[in-house]
Design a protein around this motif. Structure first.
Motif, PDB file in Angstrom:
ATOM      1  N   LEU A 181       0.810  -1.218   0.000  1.00 32.22           N
ATOM      2  CA  LEU A 181       0.000   0.000   0.000  1.00 32.22           C
ATOM      3  C   LEU A 181       0.844   1.270   0.000  1.00 32.22           C
ATOM      4  CD1 LEU A 181      -2.849  -0.923   2.520  1.00 32.22           C
ATOM      5  CD2 LEU A 181      -2.936  -0.936   0.037  1.00 32.22           C
ATOM      6  N   GLY A 182       2.169   1.144  -0.151  1.00 32.58           N
ATOM      7  CA  GLY A 182       2.994   2.343  -0.265  1.00 32.58           C
ATOM      8  C   GLY A 182       3.577   2.825   1.052  1.00 32.58           C
ATOM      9  N   GLY A 183       3.663   1.954   2.063  1.00 32.28           N
ATOM     10  CA  GLY A 183       4.354   2.314   3.307  1.00 32.28           C
ATOM     11  C   GLY A 183       3.437   2.899   4.359  1.00 32.28           C
ATOM     12  N   TRP A 184       3.934   2.863   5.638  1.00 27.96           N
ATOM     13  CA  TRP A 184       3.126   3.303   6.771  1.00 27.96           C
ATOM     14  C   TRP A 184       2.747   4.778   6.662  1.00 27.96           C
ATOM     15  CZ3 TRP A 184       0.671   0.217   9.896  1.00 27.96           C
ATOM     16  CH2 TRP A 184       1.162  -1.078  10.123  1.00 27.96           C
ATOM     17  N   GLY A 185       3.720   5.616   6.275  1.00 26.42           N
ATOM     18  CA  GLY A 185       3.441   7.051   6.186  1.00 26.42           C
ATOM     19  C   GLY A 185       2.266   7.316   5.268  1.00 26.42           C
ATOM     20  N   HIS A 186       2.272   6.637   4.130  1.00 27.31           N
ATOM     21  CA  HIS A 186       1.192   6.835   3.167  1.00 27.31           C
ATOM     22  C   HIS A 186      -0.129   6.301   3.714  1.00 27.31           C
ATOM     23  CE1 HIS A 186      -0.951   7.203  -0.557  1.00 27.31           C
ATOM     24  NE2 HIS A 186      -1.225   5.909  -0.566  1.00 27.31           N
ATOM     25  N   ILE A 187      -0.081   5.185   4.441  1.00 31.60           N
ATOM     26  CA  ILE A 187      -1.315   4.622   5.008  1.00 31.60           C
ATOM     27  C   ILE A 187      -1.975   5.634   5.937  1.00 31.60           C
ATOM     28  CG2 ILE A 187      -2.212   2.892   6.638  1.00 31.60           C
ATOM     29  CD1 ILE A 187      -0.179   0.920   5.399  1.00 31.60           C
ATOM     30  N   PHE A 188      -1.178   6.233   6.848  1.00 28.64           N
ATOM     31  CA  PHE A 188      -1.760   7.192   7.782  1.00 28.64           C
ATOM     32  C   PHE A 188      -2.285   8.430   7.043  1.00 28.64           C
ATOM     33  CE2 PHE A 188       0.848   4.824  10.916  1.00 28.64           C
ATOM     34  CZ  PHE A 188      -0.150   4.554  11.837  1.00 28.64           C
ATOM     35  N   ASP A 189      -1.493   8.927   6.062  1.00 26.57           N
ATOM     36  CA  ASP A 189      -1.915  10.145   5.356  1.00 26.57           C
ATOM     37  C   ASP A 189      -3.192   9.916   4.545  1.00 26.57           C
ATOM     38  OD1 ASP A 189       0.174  11.570   6.400  1.00 26.57           O
ATOM     39  OD2 ASP A 189       1.527  11.146   4.720  1.00 26.57           O
ATOM     40  N   SER A 190      -3.238   8.803   3.823  1.00 26.49           N
ATOM     41  CA  SER A 190      -4.421   8.579   2.986  1.00 26.49           C
ATOM     42  C   SER A 190      -5.632   8.241   3.844  1.00 26.49           C
ATOM     43  CB  SER A 190      -4.159   7.470   1.967  1.00 26.49           C
ATOM     44  OG  SER A 190      -3.826   6.281   2.644  1.00 26.49           O
ATOM     45  N   ALA A 191      -5.395   7.600   5.016  1.00 20.88           N
ATOM     46  CA  ALA A 191      -6.511   7.333   5.924  1.00 20.88           C
ATOM     47  C   ALA A 191      -7.074   8.653   6.442  1.00 20.88           C
ATOM     48  CB  ALA A 191      -6.056   6.457   7.089  1.00 20.88           C
ATOM     49  N   GLN A 192      -6.174   9.585   6.745  1.00 16.14           N
ATOM     50  CA  GLN A 192      -6.602  10.909   7.218  1.00 16.14           C
ATOM     51  C   GLN A 192      -7.483  11.588   6.160  1.00 16.14           C
ATOM     52  OE1 GLN A 192      -5.855  12.780  10.315  1.00 16.14           O
ATOM     53  NE2 GLN A 192      -7.577  13.785   9.331  1.00 16.14           N
ATOM     54  N   THR A 193      -7.054  11.524   4.913  1.00 16.38           N
ATOM     55  CA  THR A 193      -7.830  12.125   3.830  1.00 16.38           C
ATOM     56  C   THR A 193      -9.205  11.468   3.729  1.00 16.38           C
ATOM     57  OG1 THR A 193      -5.720  12.308   2.671  1.00 16.38           O
ATOM     58  CG2 THR A 193      -7.717  12.795   1.397  1.00 16.38           C
ATOM     59  N   ALA A 194      -9.220  10.133   3.786  1.00 14.54           N
ATOM     60  CA  ALA A 194     -10.494   9.416   3.649  1.00 14.54           C
ATOM     61  C   ALA A 194     -11.422   9.727   4.826  1.00 14.54           C
ATOM     62  CB  ALA A 194     -10.242   7.912   3.572  1.00 14.54           C
ATOM     63  N   LEU A 195     -10.855   9.798   6.038  1.00 14.01           N
ATOM     64  CA  LEU A 195     -11.681  10.056   7.220  1.00 14.01           C
ATOM     65  C   LEU A 195     -12.292  11.451   7.175  1.00 14.01           C
ATOM     66  CD1 LEU A 195      -9.398   8.422   9.931  1.00 14.01           C
ATOM     67  CD2 LEU A 195     -11.739   7.741   9.424  1.00 14.01           C
ATOM     68  N   GLY A 196     -11.585  12.388   6.516  1.00  9.92           N
ATOM     69  CA  GLY A 196     -12.087  13.754   6.402  1.00  9.92           C
ATOM     70  C   GLY A 196     -13.384  13.843   5.617  1.00  9.92           C
ATOM     71  N   THR A 197     -13.656  12.824   4.790  1.00 11.79           N
ATOM     72  CA  THR A 197     -14.883  12.842   3.985  1.00 11.79           C
ATOM     73  C   THR A 197     -16.054  12.161   4.698  1.00 11.79           C
ATOM     74  OG1 THR A 197     -14.425  10.719   2.940  1.00 11.79           O
ATOM     75  CG2 THR A 197     -13.461  12.672   1.901  1.00 11.79           C
ATOM     76  N   HIS A 198     -15.789  11.527   5.857  1.00 11.38           N
ATOM     77  CA  HIS A 198     -16.872  10.838   6.572  1.00 11.38           C
ATOM     78  C   HIS A 198     -17.790  11.843   7.272  1.00 11.38           C
ATOM     79  CE1 HIS A 198     -14.642   6.706   7.052  1.00 11.38           C
ATOM     80  NE2 HIS A 198     -14.653   7.157   5.823  1.00 11.38           N
ATOM     81  N   THR A 199     -19.046  11.446   7.503  1.00 14.45           N
ATOM     82  CA  THR A 199     -19.916  12.223   8.388  1.00 14.45           C
ATOM     83  C   THR A 199     -20.281  11.373   9.606  1.00 14.45           C
ATOM     84  OG1 THR A 199     -21.542  11.602   6.736  1.00 14.45           O
ATOM     85  CG2 THR A 199     -21.147  13.956   7.037  1.00 14.45           C
ATOM     86  N   PRO A 200     -20.028  11.814  10.818  1.00 15.11           N
ATOM     87  CA  PRO A 200     -19.205  12.974  11.152  1.00 15.11           C
ATOM     88  C   PRO A 200     -17.737  12.732  10.799  1.00 15.11           C
ATOM     89  CG  PRO A 200     -19.748  11.722  13.121  1.00 15.11           C
ATOM     90  CD  PRO A 200     -20.485  11.081  11.993  1.00 15.11           C
ATOM     91  N   LYS A 201     -16.994  13.827  10.618  1.00 14.57           N
ATOM     92  CA  LYS A 201     -15.594  13.715  10.193  1.00 14.57           C
ATOM     93  C   LYS A 201     -14.764  12.917  11.185  1.00 14.57           C
ATOM     94  CE  LYS A 201     -14.560  17.683   7.267  1.00 14.57           C
ATOM     95  NZ  LYS A 201     -13.821  18.930   7.140  1.00 14.57           N
ATOM     96  N   GLY A 202     -13.901  12.067  10.650  1.00 14.26           N
ATOM     97  CA  GLY A 202     -12.979  11.334  11.517  1.00 14.26           C
ATOM     98  C   GLY A 202     -11.585  11.915  11.384  1.00 14.26           C
ATOM     99  N   SER A 203     -10.675  11.411  12.207  1.00 16.13           N
ATOM    100  CA  SER A 203      -9.300  11.884  12.149  1.00 16.13           C
ATOM    101  C   SER A 203      -8.383  10.809  12.699  1.00 16.13           C
ATOM    102  CB  SER A 203      -9.169  13.165  12.975  1.00 16.13           C
ATOM    103  OG  SER A 203      -7.802  13.474  13.158  1.00 16.13           O
ATOM    104  N   ILE A 204      -7.102  10.807  12.277  1.00 16.00           N
ATOM    105  CA  ILE A 204      -6.201   9.775  12.790  1.00 16.00           C
ATOM    106  C   ILE A 204      -5.606  10.167  14.142  1.00 16.00           C
ATOM    107  CG2 ILE A 204      -5.592   8.717  10.584  1.00 16.00           C
ATOM    108  CD1 ILE A 204      -2.942  10.352  10.767  1.00 16.00           C
ATOM    109  N   VAL A 205      -5.806  11.436  14.541  1.00 14.12           N
ATOM    110  CA  VAL A 205      -5.386  11.876  15.876  1.00 14.12           C
ATOM    111  C   VAL A 205      -6.601  12.550  16.494  1.00 14.12           C
ATOM    112  CG1 VAL A 205      -3.903  13.479  17.139  1.00 14.12           C
ATOM    113  CG2 VAL A 205      -2.975  12.182  15.227  1.00 14.12           C
ATOM    114  N   PRO A 206      -6.953  12.211  17.759  1.00 13.73           N
ATOM    115  CA  PRO A 206      -8.177  12.793  18.318  1.00 13.73           C
ATOM    116  C   PRO A 206      -8.082  14.299  18.470  1.00 13.73           C
ATOM    117  CG  PRO A 206      -7.006  11.487  19.965  1.00 13.73           C
ATOM    118  CD  PRO A 206      -6.287  11.295  18.680  1.00 13.73           C
ATOM    119  N   GLY A 207      -9.155  15.003  18.131  1.00 13.72           N
ATOM    120  CA  GLY A 207      -9.212  16.444  18.320  1.00 13.72           C
ATOM    121  C   GLY A 207      -9.594  16.760  19.754  1.00 13.72           C
TER     122      GLY A 207
END
Lengths: 550, 90
Positions: free
Chosen positions: A219-245
């Motif tokens: 999948l292109g390495g751990w860094g990419h997994i976290f970054d792309s997960a962050q992007t995908a979570l941003g489109t969820h309702t309610p918005k998700g994040s890889i680090v808690p706000g």
């Protein structure tokens, strides 16, 4: 719609592992064989003979269930960091239990207690408090058994089994799996899951290690997994994040703490602890079990990988179901044979806790309902027989629950289960250290917290579906604008009622009940004699190592 | 058969337990500190709820908690060794 394509390789491997496990389950009756299984100590606690290694596998298989392995990454997949609370939860639980499990083990060993409610009965001389504790355990355990089936269902669904028009054929694999499970649990008791846990855990460790070494490369390495997960979570309702706000901080911490406090209140956790041979075994395992927490953390990250890989989670019913994320990730990225191994690991992972939970529920019913209310004269053999039958009924109940009712109902009940279990903490854990609390005050605190927690959980509305039981966190009273785990707020209420009640009842000089335990009992070890108030004298000297006199 | 009911006659007096020696306060305090540390570290969520610095691609939030799994297991083991020594039989 999900296509009904059955991968034969996957199905054959799952079936083969399942067959192996079934053989082991029946063979377990001969393992560390006792003279007779016609005693609850033997059938329901494996002869109280397990050492550190067996206990490590047994507790690992017991606490880290198939449902956990499906639900935690599913939560990561849906909401991001919030799901990672499972890691701090399963870290702090061990220092916590380090403190009180040795005392519980010692007093239970000395008095022949099989269940937590047995201890409550002896400690407070209160039948109603003991039955309240037993019923809480039964109520929380039943849906938890049902949820283990949900874990198997998720795997079967991705493997392409089920979803055809015929309801009976759809559920057949599940029925077969459960019939086999019920049969060997009946004949071998706690020895069956203890032996099967070896297979389950080795499979799970292998699968997860391969997954975290192999999938990130694809999948292109751990860094990419976290970054792309962050992007995908941003489109969820309610918005998700890889680090808690900021809003996620309090729910995260309170969920971790409340869940940790509740975990060893569950009857199946205590059953595994009481099956150990020595006072020290539980404490030693507190330092060794975090290996599973590491594993659980890695499994949680699979949820983020599933986001990166953009797996399809649409089920047979045409609706998205986050619980399919990890099985689907395996099916998409692994070769068929290894997908089969992974699915077998999850399916077997459901059988171990389901067996232990049904045994724990059976022990509770037999000791604290049947003998307490219906048959005070029951002999040990009769107790063991009743427990075996109850373990069957409990499993049938779980099966009916899952097959006939909405799956979300089981999930709601499991959420409530955590809230309920925490409410026996004051009576059980504080009771191991002090008799200061009055039995009726503890009962009142428990009742108030049970009602409060249930109502609060009902009133949480899911933001997307608009349904009740939408989550386990709600606004904390008196703390402006902060959300927290309902179990913990209910616990604070519980404690407040118990303290005030104790003070009032003592002023009124209400009888406190007889304490059957003595201070030394909380420090006894394997070679101390059993204060055998609960057993026929004739049987006290036979068989199991627990009765060796020192 | 005797039940646990408080008003039933007491069973024949069992041999007294030979309990483990109870550790003194000092030992318990040290073990207690070792056991409390993970609670402080992990329940103080705002101290680690951040993305950087990353380690091998892992945000701080994740590798810090993974690290604490190991640290906590280590501390618990040390507490176990200390308490076991102190609890040796009388």
């Amino acid at each position: 719609m999900r296509p009904h394509h059955v991968d034969v390789t996957v199905v054959v491997i799952v079936a083969a592992v399942f067959l192996l496990v079934t053989v082991l389950g029946f063979a377990a009756a001969r393992w560390r064989r006792a003279e007779s299984l016609a005693h609850l100590d033997e059938w329901g606690l494996g002869g109280r003979s397990f050492g550190t290694v067996v206990t490590w596998f047994l507790l690992g298989g017991d606490l880290y269930t198939a449902y956990t392995f499906i639900a935690v990454p599913a939560l990561m997949f849906a909401a991001g960091a919030a799901g990672f609370f499972a890691v701090p939860y399963t870290v702090i639980v061990y220092p916590l239990v380090f403190v009180f499990l040795p005392r519980l083990w010692s007093v239970s060993h000395r008095h022949g207690y099989v269940t937590p409610a047995d201890f409550i009965r002896g400690r407070y001389g209160s039948r109603s408090l003991s039955i309240a504790v037993a019923l809480t355990g039964l109520l929380a355990t039943m849906p938890y058994i049902a949820l283990q089936l949900v874990g198997i269902q998720a795997v079967l669904e991705v493997a392409g089994i089920g979803g055809s028009g015929n309801a009976f054929l759809n559920d057949l694999p599940l029925l077969v799996a459960f019939a086999a499970l019920a049969a060997y649990t009946y004949s071998s008791g706690l020895r069956a899951p203890a032996l099967i846990a070896f297979v389950k855990d080795l499979l799970i460790y292998a699968v997860v290690l391969v997954a975290v070494l192999y999938i990130p490369g694809k999948l292109g390495g751990w860094g990419h997994i976290f970054d792309s997960a962050q992007t995908a979570l941003g489109t969820h309702t309610p918005k998700g994040s890889i680090v808690p706000g900021p809003a996620g901080i309090w729910p995260y911490a309170t969920l971790a703490l409340g869940s940790a406090m509740a975990l060893f209140m569950y009857p199946h956790s205590i059953t595994a602890v009481l099956s150990t041979r020595r006072r020290d075994t539980a404490r030693r395992n507190a330092a060794l079990l975090p290996a599973y927490s590491l594993l659980l953390g890695l499994i949680a990250l699979l949820g983020l990988m599933a986001l990166t890989a953009k797996v399809s989670t649409v089920g047979f019913d045409g609706k998205p179901n986050a619980q399919l994320a990890v099985p689907q990730l395996f099916a998409d990225l692994f070769p068929s044979w290894f997908t089969g191994v992974a699915f077998a690991a999850i399916a077997v992972g459901a059988l171990v806790p389901a067996a232990i939970m049904s045994i724990a529920a059976a022990n509770l019913f037999t000791r604290n309902v049947y003998r307490e209310l219906l048959r005070p004269q029951a002999s040990p053999a009769e107790e063991a027989q009743v427990a075996k039958v109850v373990s069957l009924l409990v499993k049938v109940g779980a099966l009916v629950f899952v097959l006939s009712l909405d799956r979300t109902l089981a999930i709601n009940f499991q959420l409530l289960g955590g809230i309920w279990m925490l409410q026996i903490f004051p009576a059980l854990v504080f009771g191991l250290f002090t008799r200061w609390f009055h039995r009726w005050a503890l009962l009142a605190g428990w009742a108030a917290a049970m009602v409060y927690g249930t109502v609060k959980a009902y009133n949480v509305i899911n933001p997307t579906t608009g349904k009740h039981f939408g989550g386990s966190a709600a606004a904390i009273p008196l703390l402006q604008g902060r959300n927290g785990y309902i179990a913990l707020t209910a616990f604070v209420l519980n404690l407040a009622v118990a303290v005030v009640g104790t003070v009032v009842l003592r002023m009124l000089r209400v009888p406190e009940g007889v304490d059957a335990t003595s201070p030394d009992d909380y420090f006894s070890d394997v070679d101390d004699a059993v204060t055998d108030a609960t057993r026929h004298p004739a049987q006290a000297g036979s068989g199991a190592p627990l009765t060796s006199t020192g | 058969m005797a039940t646990m009911s408080p008003d039933s006659p007491a069973p024949a007096e069992p041999p007294p337990a030979r309990p483990v020696r109870r550790p003194d306060t000092g030992v318990l305090a040290v073990a207690g500190l070792l056991l409390i540390a993970p609670f402080v570290a992990l329940l103080w969520v705002s101290s680690y709820a951040k993305d950087s610095p990353r380690l091998l691609g892992f945000p701080f939030f994740y590798w810090y908690q993974f690290l604490w799994v190991l640290v906590s297991a280590g501390l618990t083991w040390v507490a176990y060794v200390i308490v076991r020594r102190a609890e040796r039989r009388r």
